[in-house]
Design a protein around this motif. Structure first.
Motif, short mmCIF file in Angstrom:
data_model
loop_
_atom_site.label_atom_id
_atom_site.label_comp_id
_atom_site.label_asym_id
_atom_site.label_seq_id
_atom_site.Cartn_x
_atom_site.Cartn_y
_atom_site.Cartn_z
N ALA A 131 -6.13 10.75 1.62
CA ALA A 131 -5.18 10.00 1.70
C ALA A 131 -3.62 10.98 2.40
O ALA A 131 -3.29 12.44 1.50
N THR A 132 -3.61 10.40 3.80
CA THR A 132 -2.32 11.42 4.14
C THR A 132 -1.41 10.67 4.77
O THR A 132 -1.65 10.13 5.48
N LYS A 133 0.08 11.17 4.21
CA LYS A 133 0.99 9.78 4.85
C LYS A 133 2.18 10.18 4.96
O LYS A 133 2.57 11.84 3.91
N ASP A 143 -3.72 14.44 2.02
CA ASP A 143 -5.41 15.11 1.93
C ASP A 143 -5.50 14.60 -0.42
O ASP A 143 -6.01 15.77 -0.30
N THR A 166 4.26 6.53 -2.58
CA THR A 166 3.22 6.59 -1.58
C THR A 166 1.71 6.20 -2.19
O THR A 166 1.03 5.83 -1.11
N THR A 167 1.23 6.86 -2.71
CA THR A 167 0.20 6.90 -3.13
C THR A 167 -0.27 5.30 -3.68
O THR A 167 -1.48 4.71 -3.47
N LEU A 170 0.00 3.62 -0.54
CA LEU A 170 -1.60 3.07 0.52
C LEU A 170 -2.40 2.66 -0.23
O LEU A 170 -3.44 2.15 0.30
N ARG A 176 0.16 2.48 5.64
CA ARG A 176 -0.83 3.10 6.69
C ARG A 176 -0.29 4.56 6.69
O ARG A 176 -0.32 4.66 6.04
N PRO A 177 -2.28 5.07 5.93
CA PRO A 177 -1.97 6.60 5.95
C PRO A 177 -1.97 6.92 7.58
O PRO A 177 -1.75 6.28 8.03
N SER A 178 -1.43 7.94 7.54
CA SER A 178 -1.04 8.65 8.73
C SER A 178 -2.27 9.73 9.68
O SER A 178 -1.75 9.85 11.08
N GLU A 179 -3.58 9.58 8.70
CA GLU A 179 -4.14 10.37 9.88
C GLU A 179 -5.68 9.37 9.91
O GLU A 179 -5.51 8.19 8.63
N SER A 182 -8.34 8.95 6.97
CA SER A 182 -7.80 8.78 5.85
C SER A 182 -8.06 7.03 5.03
O SER A 182 -8.75 6.19 5.95
#
Length: 500
Positions: A131-133, A143, A166-167, A170, A176-179, A182
């Motif tokens: 998970a990356t945001k 990550d 934020t986690t 998600l 929504r994640p940025s990667e 994720s």
């Protein structure tokens, strides 16, 4: 106006129709504007030569406006449903933040990487995968990977601004994640691509109670119907008994005590019997007695579910969580409480109280300090002496038997050596107690206590090791921010000012 001004009069009506039809194909408001032009016959758009259009449903009258609006309504409604369900155009998923540097991962707890590998291969009820945001250039979560199997409670810990909220966002699907790599899976269903289906197995107990002007049982009935739960009455009765609200089911929610309000929020999260439950500060604002009741309730409802707990209370995390993850943007450490203690706080903490406290002299306390340094190599002693009280920490491996022959103070003050048999018989914490008891009378301390590291101490050790600062501290102390070169430059500048 440009068409009327610059286009020849003979072509004005044709060009106005072309312009309004073209713009109307993309913008619904343009169709409404054309309809107003037709209604008031502005720019003579209703005129066909010397006659007025006889059929209002014709394409060059209201027919084009109505057709465009119907097509746009279908397309925009479809896009809205798809967007709300988790679909995003590829252009919106482009990475805008800086990728994680390799050297930034060197000091992370070794247990973090095996967990990331395990999560990719397991079938846990909740799986958070890389998970990356990022919000612009600010990376809030980087990550983060962990999994929570059925029947386990996982505590997500961290200082303010660490990315916990934020986690949770998600996992809930609100963010929504940025990667592209994720993903968050609930019962093997991605909440990113199939949000509605994944949320059917997810319950959320927010930090703040969302109470309305209804009774407790009316709240549960309302949320049960909103979630489409079959057999509402049976489900509501089961939840009432599970959280212990059956005696108060007919009481207005606003009249419930703080603890029962939190139980009602927990009951709402349990409606529909979800397999994954998120608990955001479940005992916030509760007194010590109510917290214990809430903890018993959480233990009772945790069977067969995956629980994710966010809290600032290390005591609560230690009491409820099977495993804990400490994060500050990225996952810093992960494991059970005992595993974290062994890795980041494997020491015995001793608190001594001298018999003459609070009137203990400085020489008496110095004698105790000298004894500690001589007897326990590697011990860390606090510099401050609190009116005859002293605290120090002894690494666990130092107390598990000594290589050298131990020393004991006799009544005359002479340092004598213990026999090898005596030395070999002392292992673990017994060695520490033996040394303290042997020298207790001579050194003059009346009481002492020995304890292992608490989760609070482990948390502080990990946070200090990674130089993590709270969000409020960074905001109030802007000089603490900046790169290494910037901080070095500020330091050199300060020294120059001092010299001149």
């Amino acid at each position: 106006m440009c068409i009327i001004t610059y286009v020849p009069a003979a072509d004005t009506n044709r060009d106005i129709n072309i312009a309004t039809w073209t713009i109307g194909a993309f913008f619904p408001s343009a169709n409404l504007l054309r309809a107003l032009f037709l209604t008031f016959n502005e720019f003579s758009v209703l005129c066909h030569g010397t006659k007025v259009a006889s059929y209002p449903g014709g394409w060059d009258v209201y027919g084009s406006c109505i057709a465009y609006l119907i097509i746009q309504s279908v397309l925009l409604a479809t896009f809205l449903v798809a967007y709300d369900s988790g679909w995003r155009p590829a252009v919106l998923g482009r990475k805008k933040h800086k990728a994680q540097e390799l050297e930034e991962t060197d000091d992370v707890d070794p247990a973090v990487y095996p967990e990331a590998v395990r999560v990719e291969q397991c079938k846990d009820e909740l799986r958070v995968l890389h998970a990356t945001k990022a919000f612009g250039l600010n990376v809030a979560v980087q990550d983060v990977s962990f999994g929570v199997p059925k029947g386990e409670t996982f505590a997500l810990l961290g200082p303010n601004g660490a990315g916990k909220s934020t986690t949770i966002g998600l996992i809930r699907g609100d963010t929504r994640p940025s990667e592209g790599q994720s993903d968050i899976l609930i019962e093997d269903t991605s909440i990113i691509s199939h949000r509605a289906a994944a949320r059917s197995n997810l319950g959320v107990c927010p930090q703040f109670d969302a109470m309305d002007q209804m009774t407790a049982i009316e709240h549960l009935r309302f949320y049960a119907r909103a979630r489409g739960v079959p057999n509402v009455e049976h489900n509501v009765e089961q939840v009432l008994h599970a959280v212990g609200l059956a005696p108060f089911k007919s009481r207005m929610a606003g009249k419930l005590s703080g603890g029962n309000k939190r139980k009602l929020s927990l009951g709402i999260a349990l409606i529909g019997n979800p397999s994954v439950v998120l608990l955001d500060e479940p005992s916030s604002g509760m007194d010590a007695a109510s917290k214990r009741v809430m903890w018993r309730t959480l233990r009772a409802v945790s069977a067969g579910r995956s629980l994710v707990l966010t809290t600032h209370s290390m005591e609560e995390a230690d009491a409820l969580a099977d495993r804990a993850g400490i994060m500050a943007r990225k996952m810093l450490a992960l494991g059970t409480s005992d595993q974290l203690r062994k890795k980041h706080g494997d020491a015995y903490h001793v608190h001594l109280v001298h018999r003459n406290a609070p009137n203990t002299s400085e020489s008496e306390m110095n004698n105790i300090k000298a004894f500690i340094q001589r007897t326990f190599p590697g011990a860390v002693t606090e510099e401050r002496v609190f009116h005859g009280q002293l605290r120090f920490s002894v690494p666990n491996d130092r107390t598990a038997g000594y290589d050298d022959t131990p020393e004991i103070l006799d009544k005359s003050g002479t340092v004598t050596s213990a026999s090898p048999a005596h030395a070999s018989s002392r292992t673990g914490i017994s060695a520490l107690f033996a040394e303290l008891e042997a020298s207790k009378e001579k050194l003059g301390f009346e009481y002492y206590s020995v304890s292992q590291a608490t989760l609070d101490q482990v948390f502080l050790s990990i946070v200090n090791k990674h130089n993590v600062m709270e969000e409020n501290y960074v905001r109030e102390h802007p000089k603490a921010k900046g790169t290494v070169l910037q901080r070095l430059g500020r330091g050199v500048k300060d020294r120059v000012h001092l010299c001149f």
